[in-house]
Write a protein that holds these residues in place. Structure first.
Motif, mmCIF file in Angstrom:
data_model
loop_
_atom_site.group_PDB
_atom_site.id
_atom_site.type_symbol
_atom_site.label_atom_id
_atom_site.label_comp_id
_atom_site.label_asym_id
_atom_site.label_seq_id
_atom_site.Cartn_x
_atom_site.Cartn_y
_atom_site.Cartn_z
ATOM 1 N N PRO A 94 -8.005 5.912 -1.916
ATOM 2 C CA PRO A 94 -8.287 4.825 -2.867
ATOM 3 C C PRO A 94 -9.768 4.615 -3.129
ATOM 4 O O PRO A 94 -10.138 4.016 -4.138
ATOM 5 N N GLN A 95 -10.628 5.091 -2.221
ATOM 6 C CA GLN A 95 -12.066 4.903 -2.402
ATOM 7 C C GLN A 95 -12.665 5.942 -3.347
ATOM 8 O O GLN A 95 -13.783 5.768 -3.834
ATOM 9 N N ALA A 96 -11.940 7.022 -3.596
ATOM 10 C CA ALA A 96 -12.459 8.088 -4.453
ATOM 11 C C ALA A 96 -12.354 7.695 -5.923
ATOM 12 O O ALA A 96 -11.479 6.919 -6.320
ATOM 13 N N THR A 97 -13.244 8.245 -6.731
ATOM 14 C CA THR A 97 -13.219 7.995 -8.170
ATOM 15 C C THR A 97 -12.034 8.718 -8.798
ATOM 16 O O THR A 97 -11.750 9.869 -8.471
ATOM 17 N N GLY A 98 -11.335 8.034 -9.693
ATOM 18 C CA GLY A 98 -10.194 8.641 -10.361
ATOM 19 C C GLY A 98 -10.602 9.847 -11.182
ATOM 20 O O GLY A 98 -11.695 9.898 -11.757
ATOM 21 N N ASN A 143 0.765 8.324 1.917
ATOM 22 C CA ASN A 143 -0.360 7.946 1.068
ATOM 23 C C ASN A 143 -0.613 6.445 1.186
ATOM 24 O O ASN A 143 0.330 5.663 1.362
ATOM 25 N N PRO A 144 -1.867 6.013 1.077
ATOM 26 C CA PRO A 144 -2.150 4.568 1.126
ATOM 27 C C PRO A 144 -1.654 3.883 -0.138
ATOM 28 O O PRO A 144 -1.554 4.495 -1.200
ATOM 29 N N ARG A 145 -1.340 2.618 -0.018
ATOM 30 C CA ARG A 145 -0.872 1.858 -1.176
ATOM 31 C C ARG A 145 -2.055 1.230 -1.907
ATOM 32 O O ARG A 145 -3.094 0.938 -1.321
ATOM 33 N N TYR A 146 -1.862 1.021 -3.198
ATOM 34 C CA TYR A 146 -2.849 0.370 -4.053
ATOM 35 C C TYR A 146 -2.373 -1.043 -4.369
ATOM 36 O O TYR A 146 -1.178 -1.351 -4.268
ATOM 37 N N ALA A 166 -5.323 2.757 -11.439
ATOM 38 C CA ALA A 166 -4.871 2.006 -10.268
ATOM 39 C C ALA A 166 -6.094 1.608 -9.468
ATOM 40 O O ALA A 166 -7.165 2.208 -9.602
ATOM 41 N N GLY A 167 -5.956 0.579 -8.638
ATOM 42 C CA GLY A 167 -7.108 0.129 -7.872
ATOM 43 C C GLY A 167 -6.722 -0.697 -6.664
ATOM 44 O O GLY A 167 -5.571 -1.115 -6.503
ATOM 45 N N ILE A 168 -7.718 -0.934 -5.811
ATOM 46 C CA ILE A 168 -7.509 -1.717 -4.597
ATOM 47 C C ILE A 168 -8.491 -2.872 -4.474
ATOM 48 O O ILE A 168 -8.299 -3.767 -3.651
#
Length: 314
Positions: A94-98, A143-146, A166-168
């Motif tokens: 989730p920290q990586a750029t889409g 996989n981690p959830r958003y 998507a984002g966190i």
């Protein structure tokens, strides 16, 4: 002795507990937010499904868990790109750029979508990683959830097209609130147009499109790509200043004209980036013969008026 009133009260309380424990709400309502209404003065867009249908299609998805809030807006894909930017694909970090680069065949202004925003628990890349080229681990790491995602649902076909973002960091996508919302109208099947003559070629439309997509040095990002088959004479008749043909090519010979919108960096541009490019591909030998790239608008205006002949079916 338990009275009927006490029993009814207990059943209601139990139903409330079960609903909370299940973790997912399948209502089409805003769930703590404000339900969007069509913007005044916007043009009605065709749809075979309604707002609640689009929301249900998304919230019933296996990669959507708890739903705290959801809403949907009807627009063109061009509207979405203009406001929210390009589609961003998210992997397991989730920290990586889409990753951008998703494009469609056809005019984004003529692709009608429901943008469905969901806040709660979302797995945009699936709950469990997919492994290629070998067996997965016995116990793969999920996989981690958003916290939120925007699903793009095709309004005419009634199916999921792609997850737009998507984002966190936040609980709700702020770009969704800026998106337009058109009223829905019934979809009317277009009348068939007269068929043009078949042109004999050595490669089909998907091959012509793929040939351009493989030009990674020149085509850095694709927002839209479309190919049409015609003769060189018909291409030159477009009147565009960039339309040209090889000197040895016959006027009646077939040529694929492939238009691309996104980021085009031609070798002759000395590092400059252009909004669109038009590639010509010889219909007899499959060779790319020329490239025209310019910045006068997001798409080559002359392309939509070009004819498109059918190729022989194999």
């Amino acid at each position: 002795m338990t009275t009927r009133r006490q029993l009814a009260t207990g059943l209601i309380a139990l139903a409330s507990i079960v609903t909370t424990a299940c973790g997912q709400t399948l209502s089409g309502g805003p769930l703590g937010g404000i339900t969007s209404t069509p913007d005044p003065g916007t043009t009605p867009l065709p749809s075979t499904i309604q707002r609640d249908d689009a929301i249900a299609l998304v919230t019933h998805n296996a990669d959507v868990g708890r739903v705290d809030r959801t809403d949907a807006k009807l627009m063109t894909f061009a509207d979405y790109l203009r406001i929210a930017g390009p589609v961003r694909s998210h992997g397991g970090d989730p920290q990586a750029t889409g990753v951008t680069g998703f494009g469609i065949i056809g005019d984004p202004a003529k692709r009608f979508i429901w943008a469905v925003a969901v806040s709660g628990e979302v797995w945009p890349n699936g709950r469990i990683p997919i492994y290629w080229g070998g067996p997965p681990p016995t116990t793969p790491t999920p996989n981690p959830r958003y916290r939120w995602a925007i699903f793009l649902v095709e309004s005419v076909l009634g199916r999921l097209m792609v997850i737009g973002d998507a984002g966190i960091a936040d609980a709700w996508p702020s770009e969704f609130d800026r998106l337009p919302n058109h009223p829905a109208t019934a979809y009317v099947q277009p009348s068939p147009t007269p068929r043009l003559s078949v042109l004999a070629v050595t490669l089909q439309q998907p091959e012509a499109t793929s040939a351009v997509m493989r030009l990674k040095a020149e085509v850095r990002r694709i927002d839209r790509i479309e190919a049409k088959l015609m003769t060189w004479r018909e291409y030159l008749a477009s009147g565009d200043s960039g339309a040209q043909k090889p000197a040895a090519a016959d006027d009646s010979a077939p040529v694929w004209i492939v238009a691309v919108a996104g980021e085009i960096v031609p070798a002759f541009g000395r590092g400059l980036t252009f909004n669109w490019g038009v590639f010509t591909i010889d219909g007899t030998d499959g060779g790319v013969t020329s490239l025209t790239a310019r910045n006068d608008g997001p798409w080559p205006a002359f392309f939509d008026a070009l004819p498109d002949h059918p190729a022989p079916s194999h």
